[in-house]
Scaffold this motif. Structure first.
Motif, PDB file in Angstrom:
ATOM      1  N   PHE A  82      43.572 -20.631 -24.496  1.00 43.17           N
ATOM      2  CA  PHE A  82      43.350 -21.478 -25.482  1.00 43.17           C
ATOM      3  C   PHE A  82      44.290 -21.967 -26.612  1.00 43.17           C
ATOM      4  CE2 PHE A  82      39.772 -19.382 -25.726  1.00 43.17           C
ATOM      5  CZ  PHE A  82      39.233 -19.557 -24.618  1.00 43.17           C
ATOM      6  N   VAL A 104      37.820 -34.066 -29.655  1.00 46.65           N
ATOM      7  CA  VAL A 104      37.021 -33.219 -29.223  1.00 46.65           C
ATOM      8  C   VAL A 104      36.970 -32.162 -28.381  1.00 46.65           C
ATOM      9  CG1 VAL A 104      34.809 -32.607 -28.325  1.00 46.65           C
ATOM     10  CG2 VAL A 104      35.167 -34.943 -28.973  1.00 46.65           C
ATOM     11  N   TYR A 107      39.143 -29.898 -30.739  1.00 45.23           N
ATOM     12  CA  TYR A 107      38.657 -29.446 -31.237  1.00 45.23           C
ATOM     13  C   TYR A 107      38.315 -28.292 -30.521  1.00 45.23           C
ATOM     14  CZ  TYR A 107      35.089 -27.366 -34.126  1.00 45.23           C
ATOM     15  OH  TYR A 107      34.129 -26.443 -35.428  1.00 45.23           O
ATOM     16  N   VAL A 108      37.407 -27.930 -29.568  1.00 46.80           N
ATOM     17  CA  VAL A 108      37.261 -27.139 -28.588  1.00 46.80           C
ATOM     18  C   VAL A 108      38.202 -25.744 -28.291  1.00 46.80           C
ATOM     19  CG1 VAL A 108      35.982 -26.009 -26.706  1.00 46.80           C
ATOM     20  CG2 VAL A 108      35.538 -27.799 -27.314  1.00 46.80           C
ATOM     21  N   GLU A 162      39.074 -23.735 -32.105  1.00 46.65           N
ATOM     22  CA  GLU A 162      37.884 -22.716 -32.473  1.00 46.65           C
ATOM     23  C   GLU A 162      38.024 -22.226 -31.494  1.00 46.65           C
ATOM     24  OE1 GLU A 162      36.999 -23.484 -35.551  1.00 46.65           O
ATOM     25  OE2 GLU A 162      35.006 -23.240 -35.280  1.00 46.65           O
ATOM     26  N   ALA A 163      38.182 -21.941 -30.007  1.00 48.89           N
ATOM     27  CA  ALA A 163      37.822 -21.242 -29.476  1.00 48.89           C
ATOM     28  C   ALA A 163      38.610 -20.028 -29.145  1.00 48.89           C
ATOM     29  CB  ALA A 163      37.704 -21.688 -27.972  1.00 48.89           C
ATOM     30  N   LEU A 180      39.848 -18.495 -31.745  1.00 48.90           N
ATOM     31  CA  LEU A 180      39.177 -17.522 -33.451  1.00 48.90           C
ATOM     32  C   LEU A 180      38.329 -16.799 -32.549  1.00 48.90           C
ATOM     33  CD1 LEU A 180      37.349 -19.809 -35.519  1.00 48.90           C
ATOM     34  CD2 LEU A 180      39.892 -18.665 -35.421  1.00 48.90           C
ATOM     35  N   ILE A 181      37.408 -16.536 -31.186  1.00 53.46           N
ATOM     36  CA  ILE A 181      36.756 -15.610 -30.451  1.00 53.46           C
ATOM     37  C   ILE A 181      37.996 -14.601 -30.102  1.00 53.46           C
ATOM     38  CG2 ILE A 181      34.993 -14.767 -28.924  1.00 53.46           C
ATOM     39  CD1 ILE A 181      34.017 -16.385 -30.578  1.00 53.46           C
ATOM     40  N   LEU A 226      36.862 -20.628 -39.922  1.00 53.82           N
ATOM     41  CA  LEU A 226      35.429 -21.520 -39.228  1.00 53.82           C
ATOM     42  C   LEU A 226      35.225 -22.641 -40.457  1.00 53.82           C
ATOM     43  CD1 LEU A 226      33.392 -21.479 -37.109  1.00 53.82           C
ATOM     44  CD2 LEU A 226      32.128 -20.529 -38.961  1.00 53.82           C
ATOM     45  N   LEU A 247      34.859 -26.720 -39.841  1.00 61.32           N
ATOM     46  CA  LEU A 247      32.935 -27.480 -39.801  1.00 61.32           C
ATOM     47  C   LEU A 247      34.020 -28.661 -40.896  1.00 61.32           C
ATOM     48  CD1 LEU A 247      31.137 -24.421 -40.156  1.00 61.32           C
ATOM     49  CD2 LEU A 247      31.521 -26.014 -38.199  1.00 61.32           C
ATOM     50  N   LEU A 286      35.557 -30.707 -38.191  1.00 56.06           N
ATOM     51  CA  LEU A 286      34.320 -31.234 -37.161  1.00 56.06           C
ATOM     52  C   LEU A 286      33.718 -32.464 -37.102  1.00 56.06           C
ATOM     53  CD1 LEU A 286      32.862 -30.454 -33.811  1.00 56.06           C
ATOM     54  CD2 LEU A 286      31.473 -29.016 -35.241  1.00 56.06           C
ATOM     55  N   ILE A 318      27.198 -17.145 -28.058  1.00 55.62           N
ATOM     56  CA  ILE A 318      28.507 -18.125 -28.420  1.00 55.62           C
ATOM     57  C   ILE A 318      27.651 -19.069 -27.955  1.00 55.62           C
ATOM     58  CG2 ILE A 318      30.122 -19.050 -27.975  1.00 55.62           C
ATOM     59  CD1 ILE A 318      32.181 -17.299 -27.846  1.00 55.62           C
ATOM     60  N   PHE A 376      29.377 -22.398 -31.066  1.00 54.08           N
ATOM     61  CA  PHE A 376      30.504 -22.463 -31.053  1.00 54.08           C
ATOM     62  C   PHE A 376      31.366 -22.551 -29.828  1.00 54.08           C
ATOM     63  CE2 PHE A 376      34.354 -20.040 -31.383  1.00 54.08           C
ATOM     64  CZ  PHE A 376      34.719 -20.127 -32.568  1.00 54.08           C
ATOM     65  N   PRO A 377      32.022 -23.447 -30.224  1.00 55.09           N
ATOM     66  CA  PRO A 377      32.629 -24.226 -28.844  1.00 55.09           C
ATOM     67  C   PRO A 377      32.537 -23.498 -27.280  1.00 55.09           C
ATOM     68  CG  PRO A 377      33.991 -24.869 -30.602  1.00 55.09           C
ATOM     69  CD  PRO A 377      32.983 -24.197 -30.992  1.00 55.09           C
ATOM     70  N   LEU A 378      32.943 -23.403 -26.514  1.00 51.70           N
ATOM     71  CA  LEU A 378      33.309 -23.031 -24.884  1.00 51.70           C
ATOM     72  C   LEU A 378      31.580 -22.521 -24.275  1.00 51.70           C
ATOM     73  CD1 LEU A 378      35.755 -20.572 -25.236  1.00 51.70           C
ATOM     74  CD2 LEU A 378      36.146 -22.720 -24.306  1.00 51.70           C
ATOM     75  N   PHE A 435      26.770 -25.289 -28.546  1.00 52.66           N
ATOM     76  CA  PHE A 435      27.512 -26.423 -28.805  1.00 52.66           C
ATOM     77  C   PHE A 435      27.775 -27.952 -28.360  1.00 52.66           C
ATOM     78  CE2 PHE A 435      32.177 -28.734 -28.920  1.00 52.66           C
ATOM     79  CZ  PHE A 435      32.518 -28.407 -30.750  1.00 52.66           C
ATOM     80  N   LEU A 490      26.002 -30.568 -31.075  1.00 55.73           N
ATOM     81  CA  LEU A 490      27.183 -31.573 -31.418  1.00 55.73           C
ATOM     82  C   LEU A 490      26.453 -32.915 -31.402  1.00 55.73           C
ATOM     83  CD1 LEU A 490      29.946 -32.435 -32.162  1.00 55.73           C
ATOM     84  CD2 LEU A 490      30.529 -32.485 -29.410  1.00 55.73           C
ATOM     85  N   VAL A 500      25.296 -27.669 -41.265  1.00 55.10           N
ATOM     86  CA  VAL A 500      26.649 -26.920 -40.667  1.00 55.10           C
ATOM     87  C   VAL A 500      26.656 -25.515 -42.556  1.00 55.10           C
ATOM     88  CG1 VAL A 500      28.839 -28.090 -42.016  1.00 55.10           C
ATOM     89  CG2 VAL A 500      27.984 -29.459 -40.272  1.00 55.10           C
ATOM     90  N   VAL A 502      27.229 -22.440 -40.848  1.00 56.77           N
ATOM     91  CA  VAL A 502      27.580 -21.388 -40.966  1.00 56.77           C
ATOM     92  C   VAL A 502      27.515 -19.428 -41.893  1.00 56.77           C
ATOM     93  CG1 VAL A 502      30.079 -20.849 -42.646  1.00 56.77           C
ATOM     94  CG2 VAL A 502      29.668 -22.849 -41.959  1.00 56.77           C
ATOM     95  N   PHE A 562      28.611 -26.270 -20.250  1.00 56.50           N
ATOM     96  CA  PHE A 562      29.481 -27.339 -21.151  1.00 56.50           C
ATOM     97  C   PHE A 562      30.539 -27.581 -20.355  1.00 56.50           C
ATOM     98  CE2 PHE A 562      34.005 -25.871 -22.761  1.00 56.50           C
ATOM     99  CZ  PHE A 562      33.350 -26.799 -24.556  1.00 56.50           C
TER     100      PHE A 562
END
Lengths: 496, 474
Positions: free
Chosen positions: A131, A142, A145-146, A149-150, A152-153, A179, A183, A186, B373, B378-380, B384, B388, B407, B411, B455
């Motif tokens: 990532f 996009v 962003y993916v 953010e990804a 983070l996990i 997060l 947002l 985003l 997720i 969440f992305p991935l 998501f 979107l 939004v 959260v 995805f």
């Protein structure tokens, strides 16, 4: 090389390694936590991350330093007008190299120091590496962003599972803080996509948003990058996350994840919202100077070694924003250099703390003292990196600080003066830390049997040491690569 | 004279399901308990056959003088609903076997419920709509109370029935008002009619009735109780197939029968969506029971989906299909997780029971993490992109306040979704679960894989949804 998608290969090589380890684990059916299997997984992960590093060197070799714009571009349609588009310029190339260098080092550092669930640990790091590289390669909002953010996990899991006593709180704080900032970004991404009809970064760079719209978009991106960097006053998640994270997690966090904020400012805020960036320059200067001075003072008062270095990171990131928003070539080049240099130095400092933490299981400064008598090699290395963190000439820290301050001086004397104050404070807190841990007499009886750095620890520290000194003496190694990209960012903002 | 081909094209799948259901009743009468186990395969096979029939008649058609009209838009929902019905049916077989409640009535009820879904999706007349809804609902009430010896199941069935009957009454009242003021029950005639205050009254009552079916606030109160009380395989079914069908019917009804009063119903639906998002997110935050949590989470997710409805046909239709499909896929996997939570002495439902799952069953924990997720947006994972697209639809339609709530509620939702991940990854492992049925494991892995695959390949998938919704763009 032809049309070989080298960027995708570098991005997904670690992920492939993670999947492979997962499959092997599933097939052998090992549910137990024995260290032997774990070490095998860690070794496999190390092989993959070294391979990734080598692949990124190939990337460097095929990179043309004098060419303008993005190189090695890959483009595949994803959905609607969104492309899976990758490409690099000098700035992203350097950050990718930093990432691929720090990941294997932090995995090496984990041998022996992480004892639980090494298989999952390795997987988490490899996924995270994918990532991180993806963030620096993405040429579509996009996609960016993916990846952004990804990441983070896995970091959330790394802190939450292998962290210290207060890890749950720290991981939540890290996740939700970041997060919330993201947002906003985003929302801005969706808006830009709908306005411009594309999320392609190269096209958005030339798309002129109306000035009042720019202000809002700039603020939305700012919310995300300021938290990530982190800037004062949204930096409070960082000390918690650093203190609780395992050593390798701290290295990656300080070394790479923070750089995403600075990278974001350079990649998005400056080229896409030039008017708003000009408008917010005074605010950015003020926040940077506050961060530098305030964080340095706070660092001085810390009793926890990791927390001290975490606050020092906040201060050093202040130089990055200072340089970026000076809108001068020196400043921007210095900011990029500072990011690379800080990646090496702070990574090394966290490893150094890890060395004694593994032996003593405490990060309290008061528990140490007189280490020089017991660990002379350690003391020498620690000394070098402390000096580098202070910005001693001859180390990379010096180049970054002097250039960002020179840049800032051209834009605002006061900002440069404030930042210079920070340089003095940095010497104060680093020397205090060094004196209290390394010099003096051994007072803590537990320290009597402590051993000097092992070969494994030397393997992790020496490359960073070489890097710090080399870049300090020959900074052009970085500047040659990043020149074109910094000039390009500046061109867009000055319109010239 | 009946045009047989057009009729097959319009309601072939429902006819097939009706015949299969009747055949199942006969087989059950002849073979008795010996049919119990086989009946699940029989039910799944019927649903898959119906799904294929839908695919073969993708363009749809009209039959019974306009009582039913199918289009790619509703056929898309049928495909997802029938597929989800078949999967959840197979997932539940061993559960019922262990609880000694495996009876052939169960798959037959699922078949009839699915037939009801097919009918409401095909409906282009309020009478057809109502009949379909009743078929679906009556089957559902019985399913909810299928563990008739269990207090909880009986309570869930009764609650569902009483509240559901009330909602049906409200819906019927709305239908009668609309009929009274328009003079027809056909969607087309209602769309052409002059909209008076009476029509609006009827419409709002119908919206209330439909809100119950999709468990949107303030008609949501049954959801957590039924989710908690009804047998888990039944809940897995409730959470997926009928949700998809009812939501698309809701959209279809608004888009085709009431296009003239768009502004009026847009506001009503916007309010419902806002309430659902807020109540769902806050409600889920304090749950310990995984099934209840998923119940509240479904309320919040229906709120998101309703944003797409409120965005209107032009912007929202395709986004609705993508979002609902991603939600259904993730829900199948998550309820697979619920079905896997079995210890010595029975099923467990508390989130804490998942503690340390990653050490006990690494693969399943990773799959569940992906599903969480996805449903968190969440992305991935495809969730998501679903969100979107909803966001984009809402933006295009100028529904800014709704997007802010979207939004913020997302959260908040991370708060409880993260907790599930955290419990699985961080906590000291709880006692090992009993071995999980192969079908459930497959469903969990397949759902997680689908979330990732969709995805990556969202392009063709979104194109398919857009082409299915193309009828609304003209």
């Amino acid at each position: 090389m032809g049309n070989f998608p080298i960027l995708s290969a570098v991005i997904f090589l670690p992920l492939a390694g993670a999947v492979l380890i997962m499959l092997v684990r599933a097939m052998t059916g090992s549910q137990e936590n024995d260290v032997a299997t774990g070490n095998k997984a860690l070794t496999a992960g190390l092989i993959f991350s070294v391979a990734t590093f080598l692949a990124s060197l190939v990337m460097l070799a095929s990179f043309d330093m004098d060419a303008e714009g993005y190189q090695l571009v890959e483009e595949v349609s994803w959905f609607a007008n969104v492309q899976y588009k990758l490409g690099i310029d000098g700035m992203s190339l350097m950050l990718i190299l930093l990432t691929t260098l720090l990941t294997p080092l932090s995995l090496i550092a984990s041998f022996g120091s992480v004892k639980e669930r090494l298989t999952e640990y390795t997987i988490a790091f490899l996924v995270l590496e994918t990532f991180m590289i993806g963030v620096f390669c993405a040429l579509d909002l996009v996609v960016f962003y993916v990846f952004f953010e990804a990441g983070l996990i896995p970091m959330f899991i790394i802190i939450g599972v292998w962290g210290g006593a207060d890890r749950i709180y720290a991981s939540y704080k890290f996740f939700l803080y970041t997060l919330l900032g993201s947002l906003f970004m985003l929302a801005a991404v969706v808006f830009m996509y709908l306005q411009a009809g594309t999320s392609d970064i190269t096209q958005l760079e030339t798309f002129a948003f109306a000035p009042e719209v720019q202000t809002w978009l700039w603020l939305a991106f700012f919310a995300s990058f300021a938290v990530k960097l982190p800037m004062w006053p949204v930096h409070t998640w960082l000390p918690d996350a650093h203190v609780q994270a395992p050593t390798a997690g701290s290295v990656i966090l300080a070394g790479v994840l923070l750089k995403m904020g600075g990278y974001g400012f350079l990649r998005f805020s400056l080229p896409m919202f030039p008017d708003a960036s000009q408008f917010f320059q005074p605010m950015m200067f003020a926040l940077s100077v506050i961060a530098i001075v305030y964080a340095s003072l706070v660092a001085w008062r810390q009793t926890d070694m990791k927390k001290l270095i975490a606050y020092s990171s906040v201060a050093h990131m202040g130089f990055v924003t200072l340089g970026i928003f000076s809108f001068t070539e020196v400043g921007v080049q210095g900011a990029i250099f500072q990011m690379i240099s800080h990646g090496l130095i702070s990574g090394a400092l966290f490893l150094i703390v890890g060395v004694v933490y593994d032996r003593m299981h405490t990060r309290e400064i008061a528990a140490y003292g007189g280490l020089v008598h017991k660990m002379p090699v350690y003391a020498a290395i620690f000394m070098l990196f402390s000096m580098a963190n202070v910005g001693l000439p001859g180390t990379s820290g010096f180049v970054g600080e002097i250039l960002t301050m020179t840049g800032a001086f051209q834009a605002s004397t006061w900002a440069a003066a404030g930042a210079a104050l920070g340089v003095i404070f940095s010497a104060v807190y680093m020397l205090t830390l060094y004196r209290r841990t390394v010099f003096g007499q051994v007072t803590n009886p537990a320290l009597e049997g402590i051993k000097d750095v092992s070969v494994k620890e030397l393997i992790t520290l020496v490359p960073l040491l070489i890097g710090t000194l080399l870049l300090g003496v020959v900074p052009n190694l970085v500047f040659d690569v990043t020149r074109e990209s910094s000039l390009r960012a500046l061109q867009m903002i000055t319109g010239g | 004279m009946l045009d047989f081909e057009a009729m097959i094209a319009a309601i072939g799948p429902e006819m097939l399901l009706a015949l299969a259901g009747l055949l199942g009743v006969l087989l059950g009468a002849v073979f008795g308990d010996r049919f119990n186990s086989l009946s699940f395969k029989f039910g799944a096979a019927s649903l898959i056959a119906a799904l294929c029939t839908v695919l073969l008649n993708w363009e749809g058609g009209e039959a019974f003088n306009g009582l039913v009209t199918t289009s790619p838009f509703v056929n898309f929902a049928k495909v997802v609903s029938f597929g989800a019905g078949a999967v959840t049916l197979l997932m539940g077989e061993n559960f019922l076997k262990r609880h000694e409640t495996i009876r052939y009535e169960y798959p037959l009820l699922v078949i009839f419920a699915s037939m009801g879904m097919g009918i409401i999706l095909s409906a282009s007349n309020l009478m057809t709509l109502y009949m379909g809804i009743e078929t679906l609902s009556l089957s559902s009430y019985v399913l909810a109370a299928f563990h008739r010896d269990s207090m909880r199941s009986a309570e869930a069935g009764l609650k569902y029935f009483v509240l559901g009957a009330l909602a049906s009454g409200i819906l019927l009242y709305g239908i009668s008002l609309v009929y009274g003021f328009v003079g027809s029950t056909s969607y087309a005639a209602i769309a052409d009619a002059e909209g008076g205050i009476g029509l609006l009254f009827g419409m709002v009552l119908m919206i209330s009735g439909m809100a119950f079916k999709v468990s949107a606030a303030p008609m949501h109160v049954w959801t957590p109780d039924v989710y908690e009380g009804a047998p888990s395989p039944v809940v897995a079914f409730f959470a997926t197939a009928p949700k998809m069908a009812s939501m698309v019917v809701f959209a279809n009804l608004m888009f085709t029968a009431f296009p003239g009063v768009f502004e009026d119903w847009q506001m009503v639906i916007a309010i419902i969506a806002t309430l659902s998002m807020i109540i769902g997110a806050f409600g889920a935050l304090i749950q310990n029971n995984l099934k209840r949590l998923l119940g509240y989470s479904s309320i919040a997710n229906m709120g998101y989906a309703l944003i797409a409805v409120a965005a209107g046909p032009e912007y929202g239709a395709a986004a609705l299909l993508v979002f609902m499909t991603s939600y259904v896929i993730a829900s199948i996997g998550l309820f697979g997780g619920v079905l896997a939570m079995r210890r010595e002495g029975g099923m467990v439902e508390s989130i804490d029971e998942l503690a340390g799952l990653v050490r006990r069953r690494t693969g399943m924990a990773i799959a569940l993490t992906i599903l969480v997720i996805s449903v968190a947006g969440f992305p991935l994972a495809v969730g998501f992109l679903g969100k979107l697209l909803i966001f984009e639809a809402g933006w295009n339609a100028g529904l800014l306040p709704l997007l802010i709530v979207l939004v913020l509620s997302s959260v908040l939702a991370f708060g409880y979704y993260l907790r599930i991940i955290l419990v699985m990854w961080v906590r000291e492992p709880a006692e090992r679960f009993q071995p999980v049925d192969a079908m459930v494991t497959t469903a969990i892995y397949a759902a997680a894989a689908a979330c990732i695959a969709l995805f990556i390949f969202i392009g063709p998938f979104a194109d398919w949804a857009t082409s299915a919704a193309a009828g609304f763009y003209q």
